[in-house]
Design an enzyme around this catalytic site. Structure first.
Site, PDB file in Angstrom:
ATOM      1  CG  HIS A  18      21.262 -43.944   4.659  1.00 51.17           C
ATOM      2  ND1 HIS A  18      20.473 -44.337   3.588  1.00 51.17           N
ATOM      3  CD2 HIS A  18      22.530 -43.847   4.175  1.00 51.17           C
ATOM      4  CE1 HIS A  18      21.238 -44.483   2.513  1.00 51.17           C
ATOM      5  NE2 HIS A  18      22.488 -44.178   2.848  1.00 51.17           N
ATOM      6  CG  ASP A  35      28.662 -47.724   6.276  1.00 50.76           C
ATOM      7  OD1 ASP A  35      27.892 -46.924   5.736  1.00 50.76           O
ATOM      8  OD2 ASP A  35      29.215 -48.668   5.650  1.00 50.76           O
ATOM      9  N   GLY A  64      25.331 -41.237  -5.214  1.00 51.51           N
ATOM     10  CA  GLY A  64      25.767 -42.569  -4.836  1.00 51.51           C
ATOM     11  C   GLY A  64      24.873 -43.275  -3.840  1.00 51.51           C
ATOM     12  CG  HIS A 124      26.692 -41.812   5.130  1.00 49.93           C
ATOM     13  ND1 HIS A 124      27.313 -43.020   4.907  1.00 49.93           N
ATOM     14  CD2 HIS A 124      25.725 -41.719   4.180  1.00 49.93           C
ATOM     15  CE1 HIS A 124      26.748 -43.633   3.866  1.00 49.93           C
ATOM     16  NE2 HIS A 124      25.782 -42.853   3.411  1.00 49.93           N
ATOM     17  CG  ASN A 150      25.691 -40.214  -0.127  1.00 53.82           C
ATOM     18  OD1 ASN A 150      26.247 -39.125  -0.234  1.00 53.82           O
ATOM     19  ND2 ASN A 150      26.324 -41.284   0.315  1.00 53.82           N
TER      20      ASN A 150
HETATM   21  P1  DGP Z   1      24.539 -44.802   0.552  1.00 52.58           P
HETATM   22  O1  DGP Z   1      25.580 -44.935  -0.522  1.00 52.58           O
HETATM   23  O2  DGP Z   1      24.448 -43.361   1.064  1.00 52.58           O
HETATM   24  O3  DGP Z   1      23.207 -45.371   0.158  1.00 52.58           O
HETATM   25  O4  DGP Z   1      25.101 -45.635   1.766  1.00 52.58           O
HETATM   26  C1  DGP Z   1      24.679 -46.888   2.130  1.00 52.58           C
HETATM   27  C2  DGP Z   1      25.634 -47.366   3.191  1.00 52.58           C
HETATM   28  O5  DGP Z   1      25.059 -48.496   3.817  1.00 52.58           O
HETATM   29  C3  DGP Z   1      26.996 -47.792   2.678  1.00 52.58           C
HETATM   30  O6  DGP Z   1      27.998 -46.952   3.241  1.00 52.58           O
HETATM   31  C4  DGP Z   1      27.167 -49.210   3.150  1.00 52.58           C
HETATM   32  C5  DGP Z   1      26.082 -49.374   4.184  1.00 52.58           C
HETATM   33  N1  DGP Z   1      25.481 -50.684   4.234  1.00 52.58           N
HETATM   34  C6  DGP Z   1      24.941 -51.368   3.192  1.00 52.58           C
HETATM   35  N2  DGP Z   1      24.452 -52.538   3.619  1.00 52.58           N
HETATM   36  C7  DGP Z   1      24.680 -52.591   4.965  1.00 52.58           C
HETATM   37  C8  DGP Z   1      24.399 -53.567   5.966  1.00 52.58           C
HETATM   38  O7  DGP Z   1      23.817 -54.624   5.735  1.00 52.58           O
HETATM   39  N3  DGP Z   1      24.787 -53.261   7.243  1.00 52.58           N
HETATM   40  C9  DGP Z   1      25.409 -52.078   7.553  1.00 52.58           C
HETATM   41  N4  DGP Z   1      25.741 -51.882   8.838  1.00 52.58           N
HETATM   42  N5  DGP Z   1      25.687 -51.143   6.628  1.00 52.58           N
HETATM   43  C10 DGP Z   1      25.321 -51.405   5.353  1.00 52.58           C
END
Ligand code: DGP
Length: 110
Positions: free
Chosen positions: A96, A28, A89, A98, A83
């Protein structure tokens, strides 16, 4: 197209942890724990609420467990979170999981 589809298509970089024919796992960009990896299916499904393929969901969960094992947080413990929609959120609408670990995780989450 979501940012995760661009990562799948290698249009933008990510720190990839694991990959198989079904899923991609990468760190992340905004980690909330010493280990914070996202596992995404290669098929584009917006969220758990729209998922219909139990096999795909199983592959995501198995990849989450593999990542936890390979990154050394299996024994200490970890959390797998999906999520789903606004109150949870969710910000990226490509399903996805986490995978969070490497520290004590409080319960319930905020
Ligand atoms: P959610 O809130 O469950 O939709 O989490 C989305 C997650 O994705 C958040 O923890 C940050 C991560 N994220 C957003 N954009 C990028 C990106 O461009 N690269 C990576 N590696 N993570 C990202």
């Amino acid at each position: 197209m979501t940012i995760f589809q661009k990562i799948l298509d290698r249009q933008i970089p990510a720190r990839i942890v694991a990959e198989d024919e079904h899923c991609l796992a990468f760190h992340d960009v905004n980690p909330q724990a010493p280990v914070h990896v996202l596992v995404i299916p290669k098929v584009a499904v917006r969220s758990l609420a729209e998922a219909t393929d139990a096999g795909m969901l199983g592959q995501v969960m198995l990849m989450a467990a593999r990542v936890a094992r390979e990154l050394g947080i299996e024994d200490s413990g970890y959390r797998v979170v999906l999520n789903t929609n606004g109150n949870a959120g969710q910000t990226v609408f490509h399903l996805h999981a986490h995978v969070l670990g490497g520290r004590v995780l409080t319960w319930p989450p905020g």
